[in-house]
Enzyme design. Sequence first.
Site, short mmCIF file in Angstrom:
data_model
loop_
_atom_site.label_atom_id
_atom_site.label_comp_id
_atom_site.label_asym_id
_atom_site.label_seq_id
_atom_site.Cartn_x
_atom_site.Cartn_y
_atom_site.Cartn_z
CG ASN A 184 -8.80 -45.02 -12.57
OD1 ASN A 184 -7.83 -44.90 -11.79
ND2 ASN A 184 -9.12 -46.25 -13.11
CG HIS A 220 -2.28 -44.05 -13.84
ND1 HIS A 220 -1.62 -45.38 -13.58
CD2 HIS A 220 -3.16 -44.34 -14.80
CE1 HIS A 220 -1.90 -46.28 -14.42
NE2 HIS A 220 -3.07 -45.65 -15.09
CG HIS A 257 -8.14 -51.96 -10.57
ND1 HIS A 257 -7.87 -52.25 -12.01
CD2 HIS A 257 -8.20 -52.92 -10.09
CE1 HIS A 257 -7.85 -53.30 -12.11
NE2 HIS A 257 -8.08 -54.16 -11.01
NE ARG A 300 -3.22 -54.73 -11.44
CZ ARG A 300 -3.30 -55.32 -12.66
NH1 ARG A 300 -3.85 -54.51 -13.52
NH2 ARG A 300 -2.82 -56.30 -13.01
NE ARG A 322 0.50 -53.86 -11.97
CZ ARG A 322 0.14 -54.36 -13.20
NH1 ARG A 322 -0.13 -53.59 -14.17
NH2 ARG A 322 0.35 -55.55 -13.44
CD GLU A 367 -11.16 -49.98 -12.91
OE1 GLU A 367 -10.12 -50.61 -13.01
OE2 GLU A 367 -11.44 -48.94 -13.57
CB THR A 414 -7.82 -53.09 -17.19
OG1 THR A 414 -7.90 -52.69 -15.89
CG2 THR A 414 -8.92 -54.10 -17.29
CD GLU A 446 -15.63 -48.42 -16.86
OE1 GLU A 446 -16.07 -48.28 -15.92
OE2 GLU A 446 -14.73 -47.99 -17.39
CG HIS A 487 -9.10 -48.66 -21.17
ND1 HIS A 487 -8.72 -49.22 -19.99
CD2 HIS A 487 -7.92 -48.83 -21.94
CE1 HIS A 487 -7.27 -49.70 -20.18
NE2 HIS A 487 -7.01 -49.33 -21.21
N1 PXP Z 1 -12.34 -48.01 -16.77
C1 PXP Z 1 -11.60 -49.24 -16.34
C2 PXP Z 1 -12.52 -50.23 -16.10
C3 PXP Z 1 -10.32 -49.27 -16.32
O1 PXP Z 1 -9.59 -50.54 -16.01
C4 PXP Z 1 -9.52 -48.10 -16.66
C5 PXP Z 1 -7.96 -48.26 -16.27
O2 PXP Z 1 -7.80 -48.54 -15.05
C6 PXP Z 1 -10.28 -47.02 -16.81
C7 PXP Z 1 -11.54 -46.91 -17.05
C8 PXP Z 1 -9.38 -45.66 -17.11
O3 PXP Z 1 -8.56 -45.88 -18.04
P1 PXP Z 1 -7.51 -44.54 -18.39
O4 PXP Z 1 -6.47 -44.70 -17.33
O5 PXP Z 1 -7.12 -44.90 -19.56
O6 PXP Z 1 -8.30 -43.52 -18.46
#
Ligand code: PXP
Length: 246
Positions: free
Chosen positions: A7, A10, A47, A49, A53, A74, A105, A155, A196
């Site tokens: 992901n 960030h 994602h 959003r 953001r 996402e 999330t 998931e 997550h």
């Molecule tokens: N899966 C989903 C559905 C999420 O919303 C997120 C966070 O955006 C992640 C995985 C990844 O989470 P993390 O950044 O804590 O690894």
Amino acid sequence: MLKLGVNIDHVATVREARYRGRGQGEPDPVQAARLCEAAGAHGITAHLREDRRHIQDRDVWKLREVVRTRLNLEMANAPEIVDIALRLQPNIVCLVPERRQEVTTEGGLAAAGHMPALTATRQRMNDAGIEVSLFIAPDAVQVEAAARIGSQFIELHTGAFAERFGQPAERDRELERLVAAARQARGLGLQVNAGHGLNYQNLPLLHQVPHLVELNIGHSIISRAVTVGLGAAVQEMLKLMEGYAG
Ligand code: PXP
């Protein structure tokens, strides 16, 4: 083999901290996606959003062009984003809840309480050739609802497990919930992803959860990249995932 979806939200978070509204800037999530794939990641997750953001519209279109593995979008089940997804054609969408005030999330989808709306979106995505995953807590009612909605994947939300990592009794209870939900989902014909809060410390314990297809991991990998570089951060995570028995 257990797959890794990285992901990259960030990466965009850091860019937006300096360049919000400027239509360009560094670091570039698309370049990051290329580096993750080159290091062996099996998919890229972003994602988009509603509040934009971190990931911006231009990012997802560019990602669609350059991602060679699988692009997982996402998204909230919101009309504007659904329209974008149908045009964008990611390989898969993961439907998540979104709240304006959250840092990331937070909870899983209340799938059981939103069956008609989720089923309609699931159908539209599948008709467009896009697979669907639902981000849910490891809860029997939600797993059952996901199967009835007809999604291909769930998931499992690993946030509660990750947060209780330091308290062994509670952590083990969360692991048991994940194990039970994965078994139930598999029995209902669902494919099972998880994500997550997963990181280099808690990942080894996740090997206890059966039937996992893919992990979606963001924050820990992007954070580790600051010190060792993104390619090395991805490879270190892949190494921890090796030997997963399924
Ligand atoms: N899966 C989903 C559905 C999420 O919303 C997120 C966070 O955006 C992640 C995985 C990844 O989470 P993390 O950044 O804590 O690894």
